[in-house]
Design a protein around this motif. Structure first.
Motif, PDB file in Angstrom:
ATOM      1  N   LEU A 155       0.823  -1.206   0.000  1.00 44.25           N
ATOM      2  CA  LEU A 155       0.000   0.000   0.000  1.00 44.25           C
ATOM      3  C   LEU A 155       0.858   1.257   0.000  1.00 44.25           C
ATOM      4  N   ILE A 156       1.813   1.310   0.922  1.00 51.24           N
ATOM      5  CA  ILE A 156       2.646   2.495   1.106  1.00 51.24           C
ATOM      6  C   ILE A 156       4.085   2.062   1.344  1.00 51.24           C
ATOM      7  N   GLU A 157       4.997   2.806   0.764  1.00 51.71           N
ATOM      8  CA  GLU A 157       6.423   2.534   0.971  1.00 51.71           C
ATOM      9  C   GLU A 157       7.122   3.840   1.313  1.00 51.71           C
ATOM     10  N   ALA A 158       7.710   3.890   2.508  1.00 49.51           N
ATOM     11  CA  ALA A 158       8.488   5.053   2.934  1.00 49.51           C
ATOM     12  C   ALA A 158       9.965   4.693   2.874  1.00 49.51           C
ATOM     13  N   LYS A 159      10.763   5.620   2.360  1.00 46.33           N
ATOM     14  CA  LYS A 159      12.192   5.344   2.210  1.00 46.33           C
ATOM     15  C   LYS A 159      13.013   6.543   2.672  1.00 46.33           C
ATOM     16  N   ASP A 160      13.920   6.274   3.634  1.00 44.22           N
ATOM     17  CA  ASP A 160      14.877   7.275   4.118  1.00 44.22           C
ATOM     18  C   ASP A 160      14.181   8.579   4.503  1.00 44.22           C
ATOM     19  N   LEU A 161      13.087   8.447   5.254  1.00 43.74           N
ATOM     20  CA  LEU A 161      12.287   9.603   5.630  1.00 43.74           C
ATOM     21  C   LEU A 161      12.943  10.362   6.780  1.00 43.74           C
ATOM     22  N   ASN A 162      13.113  11.652   6.592  1.00 41.07           N
ATOM     23  CA  ASN A 162      13.659  12.526   7.627  1.00 41.07           C
ATOM     24  C   ASN A 162      12.705  13.693   7.847  1.00 41.07           C
ATOM     25  N   VAL A 163      12.465  14.020   9.121  1.00 36.38           N
ATOM     26  CA  VAL A 163      11.623  15.166   9.471  1.00 36.38           C
ATOM     27  C   VAL A 163      12.340  15.965  10.540  1.00 36.38           C
ATOM     28  N   ASN A 164      12.490  17.259  10.279  1.00 37.23           N
ATOM     29  CA  ASN A 164      13.102  18.168  11.250  1.00 37.23           C
ATOM     30  C   ASN A 164      12.079  19.182  11.719  1.00 37.23           C
ATOM     31  N   TYR A 165      12.163  19.559  13.007  1.00 35.64           N
ATOM     32  CA  TYR A 165      11.461  20.731  13.510  1.00 35.64           C
ATOM     33  C   TYR A 165      12.535  21.774  13.790  1.00 35.64           C
ATOM     34  N   GLY A 166      12.720  22.691  12.859  1.00 35.31           N
ATOM     35  CA  GLY A 166      13.835  23.620  12.977  1.00 35.31           C
ATOM     36  C   GLY A 166      15.139  22.860  12.856  1.00 35.31           C
ATOM     37  N   GLU A 167      15.989  22.981  13.863  1.00 37.53           N
ATOM     38  CA  GLU A 167      17.270  22.275  13.861  1.00 37.53           C
ATOM     39  C   GLU A 167      17.173  20.877  14.469  1.00 37.53           C
ATOM     40  N   GLU A 168      16.029  20.587  15.102  1.00 42.73           N
ATOM     41  CA  GLU A 168      15.884  19.296  15.778  1.00 42.73           C
ATOM     42  C   GLU A 168      15.469  18.205  14.803  1.00 42.73           C
ATOM     43  N   LYS A 169      16.207  17.100  14.821  1.00 44.09           N
ATOM     44  CA  LYS A 169      15.877  15.951  13.983  1.00 44.09           C
ATOM     45  C   LYS A 169      14.891  15.057  14.736  1.00 44.09           C
ATOM     46  N   VAL A 170      13.685  14.965  14.206  1.00 43.99           N
ATOM     47  CA  VAL A 170      12.638  14.211  14.889  1.00 43.99           C
ATOM     48  C   VAL A 170      12.520  12.801  14.332  1.00 43.99           C
ATOM     49  N   LEU A 171      12.651  12.653  13.028  1.00 38.43           N
ATOM     50  CA  LEU A 171      12.709  11.335  12.384  1.00 38.43           C
ATOM     51  C   LEU A 171      13.970  11.259  11.540  1.00 38.43           C
ATOM     52  N   ILE A 172      14.670  10.122  11.632  1.00 32.21           N
ATOM     53  CA  ILE A 172      15.961   9.985  10.963  1.00 32.21           C
ATOM     54  C   ILE A 172      15.977   8.698  10.140  1.00 32.21           C
ATOM     55  N   ASP A 173      16.054   8.845   8.829  1.00 29.58           N
ATOM     56  CA  ASP A 173      16.228   7.705   7.907  1.00 29.58           C
ATOM     57  C   ASP A 173      15.226   6.578   8.169  1.00 29.58           C
ATOM     58  N   VAL A 174      13.960   6.941   8.239  1.00 34.76           N
ATOM     59  CA  VAL A 174      12.898   5.965   8.519  1.00 34.76           C
ATOM     60  C   VAL A 174      12.424   5.327   7.212  1.00 34.76           C
ATOM     61  N   SER A 175      12.509   4.004   7.140  1.00 30.67           N
ATOM     62  CA  SER A 175      12.064   3.271   5.957  1.00 30.67           C
ATOM     63  C   SER A 175      11.176   2.103   6.390  1.00 30.67           C
ATOM     64  N   PHE A 176      10.041   1.947   5.729  1.00 31.41           N
ATOM     65  CA  PHE A 176       9.144   0.829   6.030  1.00 31.41           C
ATOM     66  C   PHE A 176       8.146   0.671   4.895  1.00 31.41           C
ATOM     67  N   THR A 177       7.489  -0.488   4.877  1.00 38.26           N
ATOM     68  CA  THR A 177       6.440  -0.776   3.899  1.00 38.26           C
ATOM     69  C   THR A 177       5.194  -1.238   4.631  1.00 38.26           C
ATOM     70  N   ILE A 178       4.050  -0.731   4.195  1.00 40.57           N
ATOM     71  CA  ILE A 178       2.750  -1.180   4.717  1.00 40.57           C
ATOM     72  C   ILE A 178       2.052  -1.964   3.620  1.00 40.57           C
ATOM     73  N   TYR A 179       1.608  -3.160   3.962  1.00 39.11           N
ATOM     74  CA  TYR A 179       0.936  -4.037   3.004  1.00 39.11           C
ATOM     75  C   TYR A 179      -0.564  -4.087   3.273  1.00 39.11           C
ATOM     76  N   GLU A 180      -1.305  -4.529   2.266  1.00 40.18           N
ATOM     77  CA  GLU A 180      -2.723  -4.777   2.455  1.00 40.18           C
ATOM     78  C   GLU A 180      -2.925  -5.736   3.636  1.00 40.18           C
ATOM     79  N   ASN A 181      -3.921  -5.442   4.453  1.00 38.12           N
ATOM     80  CA  ASN A 181      -4.299  -6.282   5.602  1.00 38.12           C
ATOM     81  C   ASN A 181      -3.299  -6.254   6.748  1.00 38.12           C
ATOM     82  N   ASP A 182      -2.253  -5.431   6.675  1.00 36.59           N
ATOM     83  CA  ASP A 182      -1.338  -5.282   7.806  1.00 36.59           C
ATOM     84  C   ASP A 182      -2.084  -4.753   9.032  1.00 36.59           C
TER      85      ASP A 182
END
Length: 226
Positions: free
Chosen positions: A4-31
């Protein structure tokens, strides 16, 4: 099983703060994925990035197949309220979940009402259809909000701490409904501190602390690492 969804090397910052670092995962049907982590670990940020509520700093989130046909239901982290003056009726609240796909003027049609009633039946709240939401108990309100997230028949249902303000009986009822929805074919991503309940029900556990520390089968998850 289809992705369904594939996230790869996801990074999220709030200003200078790193909140998510290199997040990768896959969501499948019926997960059925239980998302866990300490306060401040990035759980809600991950959910909001997935839904497009906040932008990612880098990386990608890909909706597999036809993005226009991919629907996500969302139940945010809400404090249940007992505001008895709030005038909205239950069927009106659930109907809000249908309005995103409508063109103006936005009206609830006979077909819409059938969807609303079917969804309220699915969550065990059809008897509440014409009641004011402010008159309901916390558990009843959460069933209604869950119905609003489900009324559009989403491919994925995302829930952020849906049972945190509920008593044990209401909490089990909500978990039972979510379990039933998953068995009917909707993928689930559920944020919760109730690891014991997740271990009994979720097929997979995702543990994050800015990075993903574990993502795999529930039976292989070491609770001592949380």
């Amino acid at each position: 099983m289809n992705k369904l969804i594939e996230a790869k090397d996801l990074n999220v910052n709030y200003g200078e703060e790193k909140v998510l670092i290199d997040v990768s995962f896959t969501i499948y049907e019926n997960d059925f994925i239980g998302l866990v982590g300490e306060n401040g670990s990035g759980k809600t940020t991950l959910v909001k990035a997935l839904l497009g509520i906040i932008p990612s700093t880098s990386g990608s989130i890909n909706f597999i197949g036809n993005k226009n046909k991919m629907t996500i239901g969302y139940l945010p982290q809400i404090l249940v309220t007992g505001n008895i003056k709030f005038p909205a009726l239950v069927h009106e609240i659930v109907g809000l979940g249908l309005l995103g796909n409508k063109k103006y003027p936005k009206k609830i049609t006979k077909t819409d009402m059938e969807k609303i009633e079917d969804t309220l039946t699915k969550v065990g709240a059809i008897d509440l259809k014409n009641k004011r939401i402010g008159d309901l108990s916390g558990g009843q309100q959460q069933k209604v909000l869950l119905a609003r997230a489900l009324v559009n028949n989403p491919n994925l249902l995302v829930l952020d701490e849906p049972t945190s303000a509920l008593d044990p009986k209401a909490r089990e009822e909500i978990f039972d409904i979510i379990d039933k929805v998953n068995k009917m074919g909707t993928a689930i991503l559920l944020v919760s501190h109730d690891v014991q309940s997740l271990m009994k029900r979720a097929k997979k556990i995702m543990l994050i602390d800015r990075k993903i520390l574990y993502y795999g089968l529930s039976q292989d998850f070491n609770q001592n690492s949380y």
